[in-house]
Scaffold this active site. Sequence first.
Site, PDB file in Angstrom:
ATOM      1  N   GLU A 149      12.665 -20.725  23.817  1.00  0.00           N
ATOM      2  CA  GLU A 149      13.211 -19.459  23.294  1.00  0.00           C
ATOM      3  C   GLU A 149      13.609 -18.552  24.443  1.00  0.00           C
ATOM      4  O   GLU A 149      12.975 -18.599  25.507  1.00  0.00           O
ATOM      5  CB  GLU A 149      12.133 -18.720  22.513  1.00  0.00           C
ATOM      6  CG  GLU A 149      11.645 -19.432  21.287  1.00  0.00           C
ATOM      7  CD  GLU A 149      10.697 -18.520  20.534  1.00  0.00           C
ATOM      8  OE1 GLU A 149      11.185 -17.572  19.916  1.00  0.00           O
ATOM      9  OE2 GLU A 149       9.478 -18.754  20.602  1.00  0.00           O
ATOM     10  N   ASP A 204       0.668 -20.153  18.252  1.00  0.00           N
ATOM     11  CA  ASP A 204       1.899 -19.644  17.638  1.00  0.00           C
ATOM     12  C   ASP A 204       2.907 -20.758  17.361  1.00  0.00           C
ATOM     13  O   ASP A 204       3.584 -20.744  16.335  1.00  0.00           O
ATOM     14  CB  ASP A 204       2.525 -18.599  18.583  1.00  0.00           C
ATOM     15  CG  ASP A 204       3.720 -17.898  17.957  1.00  0.00           C
ATOM     16  OD1 ASP A 204       3.603 -17.470  16.798  1.00  0.00           O
ATOM     17  OD2 ASP A 204       4.770 -17.778  18.617  1.00  0.00           O
ATOM     18  N   LYS A 224       2.224 -19.154   8.070  1.00  0.00           N
ATOM     19  CA  LYS A 224       1.373 -19.347   9.227  1.00  0.00           C
ATOM     20  C   LYS A 224       1.113 -17.995   9.914  1.00  0.00           C
ATOM     21  O   LYS A 224       1.943 -17.108   9.749  1.00  0.00           O
ATOM     22  CB  LYS A 224       1.994 -20.353  10.199  1.00  0.00           C
ATOM     23  CG  LYS A 224       3.310 -19.843  10.852  1.00  0.00           C
ATOM     24  CD  LYS A 224       3.531 -20.428  12.190  1.00  0.00           C
ATOM     25  CE  LYS A 224       3.059 -19.560  13.289  1.00  0.00           C
ATOM     26  NZ  LYS A 224       4.071 -18.710  13.945  1.00  0.00           N
ATOM     27  N   LYS A 248      14.137 -26.222   8.207  1.00  0.00           N
ATOM     28  CA  LYS A 248      15.418 -26.274   8.929  1.00  0.00           C
ATOM     29  C   LYS A 248      16.104 -27.571   8.549  1.00  0.00           C
ATOM     30  O   LYS A 248      15.481 -28.642   8.580  1.00  0.00           O
ATOM     31  CB  LYS A 248      15.176 -26.219  10.446  1.00  0.00           C
ATOM     32  CG  LYS A 248      14.697 -24.850  10.931  1.00  0.00           C
ATOM     33  CD  LYS A 248      14.550 -24.845  12.437  1.00  0.00           C
ATOM     34  CE  LYS A 248      13.821 -23.617  12.932  1.00  0.00           C
ATOM     35  NZ  LYS A 248      14.612 -22.420  12.992  1.00  0.00           N
ATOM     36  N   ARG A 284       0.834  -1.206   0.000  1.00  0.00           N
ATOM     37  CA  ARG A 284       0.000   0.000   0.000  1.00  0.00           C
ATOM     38  C   ARG A 284       0.872   1.261   0.000  1.00  0.00           C
ATOM     39  O   ARG A 284       0.480   2.295  -0.490  1.00  0.00           O
ATOM     40  CB  ARG A 284      -0.900  -0.005   1.240  1.00  0.00           C
ATOM     41  CG  ARG A 284      -2.032  -1.000   1.085  1.00  0.00           C
ATOM     42  CD  ARG A 284      -2.857  -1.105   2.330  1.00  0.00           C
ATOM     43  NE  ARG A 284      -2.124  -1.758   3.405  1.00  0.00           N
ATOM     44  CZ  ARG A 284      -2.686  -2.433   4.403  1.00  0.00           C
ATOM     45  NH1 ARG A 284      -4.006  -2.528   4.462  1.00  0.00           N
ATOM     46  NH2 ARG A 284      -1.970  -2.997   5.329  1.00  0.00           N
ATOM     47  N   LYS A 300       8.399 -18.912  25.752  1.00  0.00           N
ATOM     48  CA  LYS A 300       9.243 -17.729  25.543  1.00  0.00           C
ATOM     49  C   LYS A 300       9.923 -17.369  26.860  1.00  0.00           C
ATOM     50  O   LYS A 300       9.453 -17.736  27.932  1.00  0.00           O
ATOM     51  CB  LYS A 300       8.382 -16.563  25.059  1.00  0.00           C
ATOM     52  CG  LYS A 300       7.837 -16.814  23.637  1.00  0.00           C
ATOM     53  CD  LYS A 300       7.507 -15.525  22.939  1.00  0.00           C
ATOM     54  CE  LYS A 300       7.014 -15.743  21.523  1.00  0.00           C
ATOM     55  NZ  LYS A 300       8.076 -16.066  20.566  1.00  0.00           N
ATOM     56  N   HIS A 357       4.662 -25.646  14.203  1.00  0.00           N
ATOM     57  CA  HIS A 357       6.012 -26.187  14.346  1.00  0.00           C
ATOM     58  C   HIS A 357       6.061 -27.452  15.211  1.00  0.00           C
ATOM     59  O   HIS A 357       6.696 -28.439  14.840  1.00  0.00           O
ATOM     60  CB  HIS A 357       6.951 -25.145  14.969  1.00  0.00           C
ATOM     61  CG  HIS A 357       6.888 -23.802  14.319  1.00  0.00           C
ATOM     62  ND1 HIS A 357       6.725 -23.634  12.965  1.00  0.00           N
ATOM     63  CD2 HIS A 357       6.969 -22.544  14.842  1.00  0.00           C
ATOM     64  CE1 HIS A 357       6.732 -22.329  12.691  1.00  0.00           C
ATOM     65  NE2 HIS A 357       6.861 -21.660  13.803  1.00  0.00           N
TER      66      HIS A 357
HETATM   67  C1  BG6 Z   1       7.587 -18.250  14.775  1.00  0.00           C
HETATM   68  C2  BG6 Z   1       6.784 -17.752  15.938  1.00  0.00           C
HETATM   69  O1  BG6 Z   1       6.794 -19.008  13.923  1.00  0.00           O
HETATM   70  O2  BG6 Z   1       8.665 -19.047  15.256  1.00  0.00           O
HETATM   71  C3  BG6 Z   1       7.657 -16.955  16.885  1.00  0.00           C
HETATM   72  O3  BG6 Z   1       5.732 -16.928  15.459  1.00  0.00           O
HETATM   73  C4  BG6 Z   1       8.862 -17.761  17.300  1.00  0.00           C
HETATM   74  O4  BG6 Z   1       6.930 -16.544  18.032  1.00  0.00           O
HETATM   75  C5  BG6 Z   1       9.564 -18.342  16.080  1.00  0.00           C
HETATM   76  O5  BG6 Z   1       9.727 -16.904  17.996  1.00  0.00           O
HETATM   77  C6  BG6 Z   1      10.648 -19.299  16.491  1.00  0.00           C
HETATM   78  O6  BG6 Z   1      11.382 -19.643  15.361  1.00  0.00           O
HETATM   79  P1  BG6 Z   1      12.907 -20.056  15.470  1.00  0.00           P
HETATM   80  O7  BG6 Z   1      13.280 -20.441  14.093  1.00  0.00           O
HETATM   81  O8  BG6 Z   1      13.647 -18.876  16.010  1.00  0.00           O
HETATM   82  O9  BG6 Z   1      12.936 -21.200  16.441  1.00  0.00           O
END
Ligand code: BG6
Length: 528
Positions: free
Chosen positions: A254, A273, A186, A220, A79, A378, A278
């Site tokens: 994380e 999330d 996603k 990965k 946009r 997290k 994942h």
């Molecule tokens: C994303 C999530 O899909 O994956 C994030 O939305 C997350 O919240 C991330 O931090 C983690 O990915 P990676 O590759 O850093 O493990």
Amino acid sequence: MTHEFDSTSDSIKTDIEAEPFALAVSPAVCPGDKPADPCIIVIIGASGDLATRKLAPALYKLYINDRLPDPFLIIGCGRTALNNESFRDRMKDALMSLSTVDVAPWQRFAGHLYYQTLHYDSLQSFKDLARTLKETDAGHAVGGNKIFYLATPPFLYKTISQMLVQAGLSGEGEEGSGWTRIVVEKPFGTDLQTAVELNQALLEGFREHQVYRIDHYLAKETVQNIVVFRFANAIFEPLWMRNYIDYVSITAAETLGVEHRAGYYEKSGVLRDMFQNHMMQLLAMTAMEPPSRFEADMVRDETGKVFRSLRPFPGENPWENLVLGQYCPGLIDDKKVSGYREEPGVNAQSFTPAFAMMKVFIDNWRWQGVPFYLTSGKRLAKKLTEIVIQFKEVPHSVFRHILGEHITANRLTLGIQPDEKITLTFQTKNPGARVCLRSVTMDFSYSRDYTGPMLDAYEKVILDCMNGDQMLFWRQDGVELCWSFLTPVLETCEFCSERAAHLHFYEAGTWGPPAAREFIKASQLKSR
Ligand code: BG6
């Protein structure tokens, strides 16, 4: 080439010389990755975060490593009113914020970048894009091949996909029209119903083979390696089952917090999330049956069977199999960090979980009774993604009169990140006159003895999409099956009156709420 265990360093050694009476094994040969078909990539949402942080660096790296087809062009759309020059400047700034950019290759790359303003609710704007595409295609002899990469907020996917269809941009196969692919990231919906609606919208004008639903975890290297490890070696698969495995633990921890994404994360939480996508893919790669061929649909048929076999959560009491948590202030790398509720944009009374541990069972012949513990959160102590296969103890200890009954069981760890590795722990005799056992670890580092280029997840998905390989992308049935499993859990968690009582707080920089450790201990004691 033989691989042998080096007892001095507890590592695997690569020995090019064949053993005297064994056949030499040739080194791996990989076909080149450069896609054959020329194409135009249309990045919709090109001035946004995803395009600048992930796509631009991936495309640039592919370009300088000569992995993009010839010709290829990138048309950024959004946009924001930009022209070609200001778009190129933005891309350059984005690249330079990550690493140094050499002038000559940048200038060559910039010559492939174009920009067109696009209003997502205006059919005319999409028709203008169609005209630009036609002219660009004809001018560069691209053959009609195009990828629409939706790098926009997910709520726009439906509208954009419908507009592309109405502007006549979704077709393929007619003379001169080449192939057309659409890439979405996603989250694919926020529950089962919205996922079904999104899929319906996408499939109104695109066919399933044109739709690429990205899960960057699948791209990965070490996640793909799970399949190779399991199905290119004969010695592990016979043990990969309930008779020998006590439990499987899959962790994606994380240290990052919610960052600047509170608007999205508050509505999503860790289950949407990380788990719906994942974690489910890591589970499926670990648990699936061998496909008869390593082909996209055959692999996705097998992962789909795992999703279909997930035992539904106990409806009335999901807490038997689930622990949710949220981080409080704490220390990460010795620096003070805020709690979730103090993050910018987060409701001060938020119940959104940023941590979950879930025990799931797969109701099939191979996995009956084996718990899979899935954990993600997290602001935990360390960035760590790994899969632990915990084997059972020996059925009978011949050393019991010397050592007692208990012998530490074998453990195989597949390290996904940051350490890309495989380790196997087993028992040996401690050197010396007495019989004493010692646990040792045999380890393999994924990058050891490899000097070739590594593709990051986004480079890999872009190449696969150009090559028309859907192996690493979700298929519609998989998305819907995972939502079918998770939606009832989410509904119970989100609408339950004791929601507050079931949210366990933890200090940032630790391994999550103590309740999670108690939960896993209690589950393991129960299963003995
Ligand atoms: C994303 C999530 O899909 O994956 C994030 O939305 C997350 O919240 C991330 O931090 C983690 O990915 P990676 O590759 O850093 O493990």
